[in-house]
Write a protein that holds these residues in place. Structure first.
Motif, PDB file in Angstrom:
ATOM      1  N   ILE A   1       0.844  -1.192   0.000  1.00  0.00           N
ATOM      2  CA  ILE A   1       0.000   0.000   0.000  1.00  0.00           C
ATOM      3  C   ILE A   1       0.885   1.249   0.000  1.00  0.00           C
ATOM      4  CG2 ILE A   1      -1.822   1.259   1.222  1.00  0.00           C
ATOM      5  CD1 ILE A   1      -2.528  -1.357   2.653  1.00  0.00           C
ATOM      6  N   ARG A   2       0.496   2.225  -0.813  1.00  0.00           N
ATOM      7  CA  ARG A   2       1.147   3.534  -0.773  1.00  0.00           C
ATOM      8  C   ARG A   2       0.196   4.494  -0.066  1.00  0.00           C
ATOM      9  NH1 ARG A   2       1.523   8.284  -3.778  1.00  0.00           N
ATOM     10  NH2 ARG A   2       0.135   7.491  -5.419  1.00  0.00           N
ATOM     11  N   VAL A   3       0.600   4.906   1.113  1.00  0.00           N
ATOM     12  CA  VAL A   3      -0.221   5.793   1.921  1.00  0.00           C
ATOM     13  C   VAL A   3      -0.251   7.163   1.267  1.00  0.00           C
ATOM     14  CG1 VAL A   3      -0.506   6.857   4.204  1.00  0.00           C
ATOM     15  CG2 VAL A   3       0.369   4.504   4.000  1.00  0.00           C
ATOM     16  N   ARG A   4      -1.423   7.804   1.302  1.00  0.00           N
ATOM     17  CA  ARG A   4      -1.583   9.120   0.684  1.00  0.00           C
ATOM     18  C   ARG A   4      -0.557  10.095   1.280  1.00  0.00           C
ATOM     19  NH1 ARG A   4      -5.641  11.119  -2.160  1.00  0.00           N
ATOM     20  NH2 ARG A   4      -7.029   9.401  -1.567  1.00  0.00           N
ATOM     21  N   GLY A   5       0.144  10.787   0.384  1.00  0.00           N
ATOM     22  CA  GLY A   5       1.156  11.743   0.823  1.00  0.00           C
ATOM     23  C   GLY A   5       2.553  11.168   0.896  1.00  0.00           C
ATOM     24  N   GLU A   6       2.672   9.843   0.789  1.00  0.00           N
ATOM     25  CA  GLU A   6       3.995   9.221   0.800  1.00  0.00           C
ATOM     26  C   GLU A   6       4.389   8.839  -0.625  1.00  0.00           C
ATOM     27  OE1 GLU A   6       4.113   5.982   3.538  1.00  0.00           O
ATOM     28  OE2 GLU A   6       3.611   7.223   5.284  1.00  0.00           O
ATOM     29  N   TYR A   7       5.694   8.726  -0.856  1.00  0.00           N
ATOM     30  CA  TYR A   7       6.186   8.456  -2.202  1.00  0.00           C
ATOM     31  C   TYR A   7       6.372   6.969  -2.490  1.00  0.00           C
ATOM     32  CZ  TYR A   7       7.128  13.456  -2.334  1.00  0.00           C
ATOM     33  OH  TYR A   7       6.995  14.815  -2.309  1.00  0.00           O
TER      34      TYR A   7
ATOM     35  N   SER B   1       5.512   2.789  -1.603  1.00  0.00           N
ATOM     36  CA  SER B   1       4.564   1.853  -0.999  1.00  0.00           C
ATOM     37  C   SER B   1       5.299   0.934  -0.034  1.00  0.00           C
ATOM     38  CB  SER B   1       3.876   1.029  -2.090  1.00  0.00           C
ATOM     39  OG  SER B   1       4.826   0.248  -2.797  1.00  0.00           O
ATOM     40  N   ARG B   2       4.527   0.347   0.883  1.00  0.00           N
ATOM     41  CA  ARG B   2       5.111  -0.585   1.851  1.00  0.00           C
ATOM     42  C   ARG B   2       4.217  -1.809   1.955  1.00  0.00           C
ATOM     43  NH1 ARG B   2       5.448   1.546   7.388  1.00  0.00           N
ATOM     44  NH2 ARG B   2       3.763   2.974   6.839  1.00  0.00           N
TER      45      ARG B   2
END
Length: 453
Positions: free
Chosen positions: A62-68, A70-71
């Motif tokens: 998932i790529r959290v909104r605002g982050e570049y 994904s984890r």
């Protein structure tokens, strides 16, 4: 089994039944995730566990909104057995996973939120602790209405020795009583100055000691609650600076016995048995001799127990200033003192220097020291005897590590970790110091001591 790939299949009843059979047969030898082809749902399988002990979980990048970037997220939903008992369908599990996926993606990760809330509650608890009264900072937070306290105070965390505990109670509960119920962080320099000026007439030495204790407890609290921003500048240091008062110890004692003092001093100590035939004077005589020829502190000497003495190995045990027990060597003089007392004291005596009537232990040598002073003009304190012992050890070029070990002085650094002198070397050093003092006395000390009780 309708597999799309080895570990990715469509979750339905037939396929899940096939997975159950494989798990229960023990086909999985390491932790494995089996993914649902239609969602982010997965089953986590671990070796040696049955199907119902396996776990439904979310497994997704998932790529959290605002982050570049994904984890990968792996979050447990519930055990398979729990889902089966609750009759939760695969569709419902997919909805749970999808909802969790969206929450994390929008930056509303429930796990992170729970951790932040727990941290906030912990911070609030720390803040409550940081606002405790001076008294509670000393002894710990009271438990209900009882006299017991939690081990979160200065005394418990510093593990103070018995002597320091007595100082804390006597000084704080008498000289600093006006500050005890105030929140420690709120005590101001003005309040400290007021107390100092009101109480200094009762004795500057004792009040200075009380102020040093308050300063130490405040510094301890500042370190413990450094994130609270409540402890900025120590009010004691500021108050004493404004008053122009130095509360630090500057008058270090230098008293000791000189070479010419040994004969008159020891003759007078031995003559204490002629002054009075009570056990108190014999206790005083032998206690002074034991402190001089062993270098042990007053409290350590008075609390030597008979069971802690081994004349076969020529050792005895004392309780150090910090409360720990340590084994020390007996030299010919201290061994003679022990043998002499064992010959004349009752067999069931608990302490080497018992109190009146055999109860407890002998407390102080002031009375006998006053007699010696009046007879000889030589005024030495209990600690002067200890200072004499160390000074002679230094003058005889005995290794400082050996002398410090004999005096139970704390050592720091690498030496304290690696250097541990043998009992033989310690006894040799102690004997060398004892022989020197006996030689300066100019008579057979042991013979005169043991000739009669």
């Amino acid at each position: 089994m309708g597999a799309i790939s080895d570990n990715r299949i469509k979750f339905n009843k037939p396929n899940l039944k096939a997975i159950e059979n494989r798990i229960n047969r023990g086909e999985f030898t390491k932790e494995t995730y089996i993914y649902d082809a239609d969602s982010h749902l997965a089953v986590r399988v671990r070796p040696g566990r049955s199907y119902i002990d396996s776990v439904f979980c979310m497994y997704a990048r998932i790529r959290v909104r605002g982050e570049y970037k994904s984890r990968m997220y792996k979050r447990q939903i519930m055990k398979v057995g729990e889902a089966r008992n609750a009759e939760i369908t695969i569709s419902e599990l997919r909805q749970k996973v999808d909802s969790l996926f969206l929450e994390i993606q929008e930056g509303r990760d429930p796990q992170v939120i729970a951790q932040k809330e727990a941290a906030k509650q912990a911070d609030n608890q720390v803040l409550i602790e940081a606002r405790r009264s001076f008294k509670d900072m000393i002894y710990g937070t009271p438990v209900d209405e009882s006299d017991e306290c939690l081990p979160d105070g200065f005394i418990a965390e510093r593990r103070s020795g018995q002597r320091y505990l007595v100082d804390i109670r006597n000084k704080c509960e008498v000289l600093l009583v006006d500050l005890l119920d105030l929140p420690l962080h709120s005590i101001s320099p003005e309040q400290v100055k007021t107390v100092y000026l009101q109480k200094v007439g009762r004795g500057k030495t004792q009040l200075d000691c009380a102020m040093r204790i308050l300063r130490s407890i405040w510094n301890w609290a500042q370190t413990k609650y450094d994130d609270s921003d409540l402890f900025i500048r120590n009010p004691v240091s500021r108050a004493m600076k404004q008053l122009g008062v130095n509360i630090n110890r500057t008058n270090r004692c230098t008293g000791r016995l000189d070479d010419a003092d040994f004969k008159p001093y020891l003759k007078s100590v031995l003559a204490l048995r002629e002054h009075d035939h009570t056990s108190a004077y014999r206790n005083g005589r032998d206690a002074l001799l034991f402190m001089l020829f062993s270098g042990v502190r007053r409290t350590g000497t008075m609390t030597v127990r008979m069971e802690g003495i081994d004349l076969n190995r020529l050792v005895f045990n004392i309780i150090k200033k910090g409360g720990d027990q340590v084994e020390l060597p007996l030299n010919t003089v201290t061994a003679a003192i022990v043998r002499n007392r064992q010959d004349y004291l009752p067999e069931d005596t608990e302490y080497l220097f018992p109190g009146m009537g055999g109860r407890g232990y002998y407390r102080d040598t002031k009375a006998v020291r006053d007699i010696v002073k009046n007879q000889t003009g030589i005024s030495v304190t209990n600690h002067d005897l200890r200072r004499t012992y160390k000074s002679i050890g230094t003058e005889l070029d005995i290794n400082s590590v050996l002398v410090d070990e004999l005096l139970s002085h704390a050592r720091e650094g690498v030496d304290a970790h690696y250097i541990h002198p043998s009992m033989t070397r310690l006894r040799d050093a102690s004997q060398k110091i004892a022989d020197y003092m006996v030689k300066q006395a100019g008579f057979d000390l042991i013979d005169e001591l043991t000739s009669r009780w």
